[in-house]
Design an enzyme around this catalytic site. Sequence first.
Site, short mmCIF file in Angstrom:
data_model
loop_
_atom_site.label_atom_id
_atom_site.label_comp_id
_atom_site.label_asym_id
_atom_site.label_seq_id
_atom_site.Cartn_x
_atom_site.Cartn_y
_atom_site.Cartn_z
N ASP A 78 0.82 -1.22 0.00
CA ASP A 78 0.00 0.00 0.00
C ASP A 78 0.86 1.27 0.00
OD1 ASP A 78 -1.86 2.10 0.72
OD2 ASP A 78 -3.18 0.56 1.55
N THR A 89 -7.04 4.19 -1.20
CA THR A 89 -6.86 2.75 -1.00
C THR A 89 -8.05 1.91 -1.47
OG1 THR A 89 -5.41 3.17 0.85
CG2 THR A 89 -6.43 0.99 0.76
N ASN A 124 -12.73 6.40 -0.03
CA ASN A 124 -12.69 5.57 1.18
C ASN A 124 -13.95 5.77 2.02
OD1 ASN A 124 -10.22 4.44 0.61
ND2 ASN A 124 -9.04 5.87 1.86
N HIS A 141 2.27 8.18 5.63
CA HIS A 141 1.35 9.19 6.18
C HIS A 141 1.94 9.87 7.42
CE1 HIS A 141 -2.29 8.71 3.89
NE2 HIS A 141 -2.34 7.41 4.08
N ASP A 188 -1.37 0.57 -4.81
CA ASP A 188 -2.65 1.22 -5.11
C ASP A 188 -2.50 2.70 -5.47
OD1 ASP A 188 -1.84 1.69 -2.48
OD2 ASP A 188 -3.85 1.59 -1.62
N HIS A 189 -1.52 3.38 -4.88
CA HIS A 189 -1.33 4.83 -5.10
C HIS A 189 0.02 5.20 -4.50
CE1 HIS A 189 -2.00 5.20 -0.85
NE2 HIS A 189 -3.11 4.48 -1.00
N HIS A 247 -2.39 11.12 -0.01
CA HIS A 247 -2.64 10.74 -1.41
C HIS A 247 -4.08 11.06 -1.72
CE1 HIS A 247 -4.37 7.09 0.40
NE2 HIS A 247 -3.32 7.09 1.19
P1 AMP Z 1 -5.87 4.99 3.44
O1 AMP Z 1 -6.70 5.78 4.40
O2 AMP Z 1 -6.33 5.18 2.03
O3 AMP Z 1 -4.42 5.24 3.61
O4 AMP Z 1 -6.16 3.45 3.77
C1 AMP Z 1 -5.20 2.53 4.22
C2 AMP Z 1 -5.82 1.64 5.25
O5 AMP Z 1 -6.87 0.84 4.68
C3 AMP Z 1 -4.90 0.59 5.85
O6 AMP Z 1 -4.03 1.12 6.80
C4 AMP Z 1 -5.89 -0.38 6.45
O7 AMP Z 1 -6.21 -0.02 7.77
C5 AMP Z 1 -7.14 -0.22 5.59
N1 AMP Z 1 -7.41 -1.47 4.85
C6 AMP Z 1 -6.63 -2.01 3.91
N2 AMP Z 1 -7.16 -3.17 3.45
C7 AMP Z 1 -8.29 -3.37 4.13
C8 AMP Z 1 -9.31 -4.39 4.09
N3 AMP Z 1 -9.22 -5.44 3.26
N4 AMP Z 1 -10.36 -4.24 4.92
C9 AMP Z 1 -10.45 -3.18 5.74
N5 AMP Z 1 -9.54 -2.19 5.82
C10 AMP Z 1 -8.46 -2.28 5.03
ZN ZN Z 2 -3.55 2.84 0.06
ZN ZN Z 3 -3.00 5.97 2.85
#
Ligand code: AMP
Ligand code: ZN
Ligand code: ZN
Length: 402
Positions: free
Chosen positions: A36, A71, A92, A198, A241-242, A339
């Site tokens: 990620d 994500t 999200n 982050h 993903d990004h 992101h």
């Molecule tokens: P972001 O806020 O876009 O940075 O999202 C990243 C977060 O998405 C990760 O740190 C996880 O906590 C969450 N995440 C990733 N995969 C999953 C999943 N399959 N189910 C639930 N939460 C997830």
């Molecule tokens: Zn991500």
């Molecule tokens: Zn993130």
Amino acid sequence: MKHLFLLLFGCFFFASCKQKQELPLGENYTVIVSLDGFRWDYPQIHGTPCLDSIGRAGVRAVMLPSYPASTFPNHYTLATGLVPDHHGIVNNTFWDANNNREYSMGDSLTRNNPDYYLGEPIWITAQKQGVKTGNVYWVGSDIAIKGAFPTYHKVWADTPRLTFGERVDEVIRLLSLPDEERPKLVMAYFEEPDHNGHVYGPEAEETKQVIAQLDSLMGSLWQRILALPIGDKVNLIVTSDHGMTEVSDERFVCVNDYVKPEWCHKVMGVSPTSIFTKEGCRDSVLRALEGIEHIHVWKKEEVPAELVYGSSDRLGDVIVAPDLGWQFGTEPRHLNGAHGYFPQSPDMQVIFRACGPDFKSDYEAATFVNVDIYTLLAHLLGVVPEPTDGEWERVEGMIRQQ
Ligand code: AMP
Ligand code: ZN
Ligand code: ZN
């Protein structure tokens, strides 16, 4: 403005259904790993000897995310070949006007509701055609999308969650199953370096450290794959993903400084923000935000076509997108990295490495878009893909000719 976008995005049209491809044999296995938030240039900045050697053994490329570079939208794009506007996970978090409630990836009630997930993930396409799949935490894999799960999967909400090392063990275990039980496709997800990116920023020492850990993990995954009896029949793809860009609380535009709460029904999400305005208030919101530096404001139906972000009923009637490195919302997020920005911003673009029997060796592939991954996986598995936003022609060149 429009010209700028046409220039920026000119090379990457999301053409629907353009998927003519000859069906291959699909006799090999494929493992796809998502790290990620792994920006395309982390290998140059932080050093990744193992990923470098995987790239030398196979294919290296830069891949564009879909909009928005977040994500849940992008993991589900990687799984379905559809842009977020078409697969329904438009951010999200988003407002679900039909049920008058908020969807959030952090709320298991809405996250696990299959009704939100449109399109068809590759594991369903594969299983419908008799091909087994295994999955370790990919977004959507523990949700009964179209009423089914991958053949083997782990549940994100089950704790304790597998450690990174245990996830690699699980990939190897799945590939070590007897012939008739062994999945042809294994997908695995790791939530770093996004988290450290982050908290500390993309160029920070802590981000370098977690990248070193992931790099050696990927090296050991590849060595363990090669040591399997089927080792020479396994493709390994490592991607993301990004990307990630530096942010600061100083680069922040506060919605409340411009927009009156009584004009809005809902203000949802960051990078971008969807505003659902109250009847008769859209022009007030647009006028209030027009001309403010460091944000782009559009009526939903006027979002630049290249972003493909204007048709879902989960989008507000006004969309606000901050410039790279800027934040828009009710308060700054107190982060050093973020992101969600435009795919054409290099900081949002991601790593792609692929090696194994179906990939060319030591090959630098042209930049492509993540909607193409579903098509690539379908080809590697030898299954007929569903229509998507991807284009086989953009990834065809990386495949070894038999
Ligand atoms: P972001 O806020 O876009 O940075 O999202 C990243 C977060 O998405 C990760 O740190 C996880 O906590 C969450 N995440 C990733 N995969 C999953 C999943 N399959 N189910 C639930 N939460 C997830
Ligand atoms: Zn991500
Ligand atoms: Zn993130």
